[in-house]
Design an enzyme around this catalytic site. Structure first.
Site: not given
Length: 529
Positions: A284, A318
């Site tokens: 990720e 993010c």
């Protein structure tokens, strides 16, 4: 938790620091979670650590909260050993039994929801509602994992051979390594650990070195449940430290899966090292997320979504919106509304532990430096600061939420992810142009479109629409739910965590053929007689 013995050195603190921690009611939750001014940063079945001492610093004040004795590389390797030893006992439990223990972990987290959420806010810097919400996310994924434990599938396929059964069965991998980042010091570990444990794996976790107290408190909560059920606490090991500790996890062949959350640069190195030993990696990585606003959008709703997506967690998600792609027909109106909302945010800046605060600090001085560097770079190449652009003169690591216009979408600073509350404004004249702008970066995590036109919506979610892992309509880029798989494409890494079928990352499958007859026919009609 008196049975968790501390083997760490006692550190000498300045008198004001100890007095502040003990007497200030805002920090009473540290003691409630079993944290003190000195903390062991290793759990491998017992608490300890003999590595270097690191400081936990409050982003709101810039002051040291406490110190942690980290683990050494050898101790991290020993933790993997202990986790591997605990694996057979854990994996042999029926999945629903494992699920019941995960359910109890969720309950224990519920019992500690507010104090652990406060610790997240204190140590990471996100506002209190987000800190508590992050712990709630771990609770939610525990609930999800409980259901999963009773639904792990297997398959029976038709065999072309008489008296043969063709089956498929899923098995746990063993030890799962989790390396998480500072911006979600509880939730990302929760996504991984709850699912991994429900699937029958043990976990070795390395949290961010700047949020060690949160990692320790979370581990203590989980370990208390495991040991109460007669399960070794080393099912959920914790190691703290820097890149050398991460390197130990990444390089160890006894860790078949490494889940890594962090920068694309670091993730690329992790992927190569894990692949070199034929391990699996779940990545990720970076995001450079865009929100598109079309002329037929509900502008009030779009502006509200943009504010949270741009400045929530001070731009340190993010999934933060880093590019606003506005149709020329509504660009000026939207920008003016956005500036008004940003001005209202300035009146709600403060201590993240204060319920009235909407906008907290950046995490550390490095984040402030990167913020300043990005703004300087943007201005040098012709960027116009529409709002903000400065560090705020107060203790801690506070900066103004910032809007920049006048840059090319291909500009290097636009193409780069800056983990700060900076959003770049772009003008387009068509949906096709907007989609090209959205897709015109290396990252592919989250994306958003605001439109009421059904044709526009389906073009956006079609194969040639957004190329991101998360594709939203009339919702901002931030705020994913646990039910859907979370992750992105391109240099975001391709990983998927949390819901849907993300559990498959944590298991291996075996194809099984059983001959229950008295003959030995071959597939495809082959004769070998």
């Amino acid at each position: 938790m008196s049975h968790l013995l501390c083997r760490s050195t006692i550190y000498i603190f300045k008198p004001w620091m100890v007095r502040h921690l003990v007497t200030d009611p805002s920090y009473g939750f540290l003691k409630q979670l079993g944290l003190t001014t000195e903390n062991p940063g290793l759990y491998d079945g017992r608490w300890g650590g003999s590595g270097k001492v690191i400081e936990s610093i409050s982003p709101a004040t810039g002051k040291v909260i406490a110190k942690v004795r980290t683990s050494t590389s050898q101790e991290a390797s020993n933790a993997i050993t202990e986790s591997r030893k605990a694996w057979p006992q854990w994996a042999l439990l029926p999945p629903p039994t494992r699920g019941e223990i995960v359910r109890q972990i969720g309950e224990e987290l519920r019992n500690n929801l507010k104090p652990l959420g406060k610790l997240v806010s204190l140590e990471m810097g996100k506002i209190l509602s987000e800190g508590i919400g992050e712990v709630q996310e771990f609770i939610d994924i525990c609930d999800y994992a409980v259901g999963l434990s009773r639904m792990l599938p297997g398959s029976i396929f038709p065999s072309e051979r008489k008296h043969h059964a063709l089956l498929e069965k899923w098995h746990p991998l063993g030890v799962v390594g989790v390396i998480s980042a500072y911006n979600f010091p509880v939730a990302v570990y929760g996504w991984n650990s709850a699912i991994a444990m429900s699937c029958g794996n043990t976990v070795v976790w390395k949290g961010a070195p700047t949020t060690p107290l949160t990692s320790i408190a979370t581990t203590k909560i989980i370990v208390s449940v495991l040991e109460r059920n007669g399960i070794p606490g080393s099912v959920a090991c914790l190691v703290t430290g820097g890149s050398d500790i991460g390197e130990t996890i990444v390089s160890d062949k006894r860790v078949p899966l490494v889940s890594f959350t962090g920068s694309t640069k670091s993730g690329r190195q992790v992927a190569l090292k894990v692949q070199e030993r034929f391990g699996k990696s779940l990545l990720e990585l970076g995001g450079n997320n865009a929100m598109i606003v079309m002329p037929d959008a509900d502008l009030e709703m779009a502006v509200k979504a943009a504010v949270f997506s741009c400045v929530g967690t001070a731009g340190q998600r993010c999934t933060t919106t880093r590019r606003l792609i506005l149709h020329s027909k509504i660009k000026d109106e939207f920008l003016e509304k956005l500036k008004i909302m940003y001005k209202s945010i300035l009146g709600r800046i403060g201590d993240p532990l204060d319920n009235n605060t909407l906008y907290g600090p950046l995490h550390n001085q490095h984040a402030v430096d990167e913020y300043k560097k990005a703004i300087d770079s943007a201005v040098k190449i012709g960027g116009k600061i529409e709002f903000g652009g400065k560090q705020i003169d107060r203790p801690g690591f506070y900066v103004e939420p910032t809007i920049v216009s006048g840059l090319s979408p291909d500009a290097e600073i636009v193409q780069k992810e800056t983990f700060a509350p900076i959003v770049y404004i772009f003008e387009v004249n068509s949906l096709e142009e907007a989609i090209a702008f959205n897709n015109g970066v290396e990252q592919g995590l989250s994306s958003s479109l605001f439109s009421k036109n059904i044709q526009t919506v389906f073009q956006w979610i079609d194969t040639h629409g957004s190329d991101c892992g998360i594709v939203n309509v009339n919702v901002g880029t931030s705020g994913a739910e646990i039910g859907g798989a979370f992750g992105g494409e391109k240099v975001t890494g391709g990983g998927r965590e949390s819901g849907s079928d993300a559990w498959k990352h944590y298991m291996r499958r075996s194809t099984i053929m059983i001959n229950f007859g008295n003959e030995l026919p071959l597939a495809q009609g082959i004769k070998f007689e």
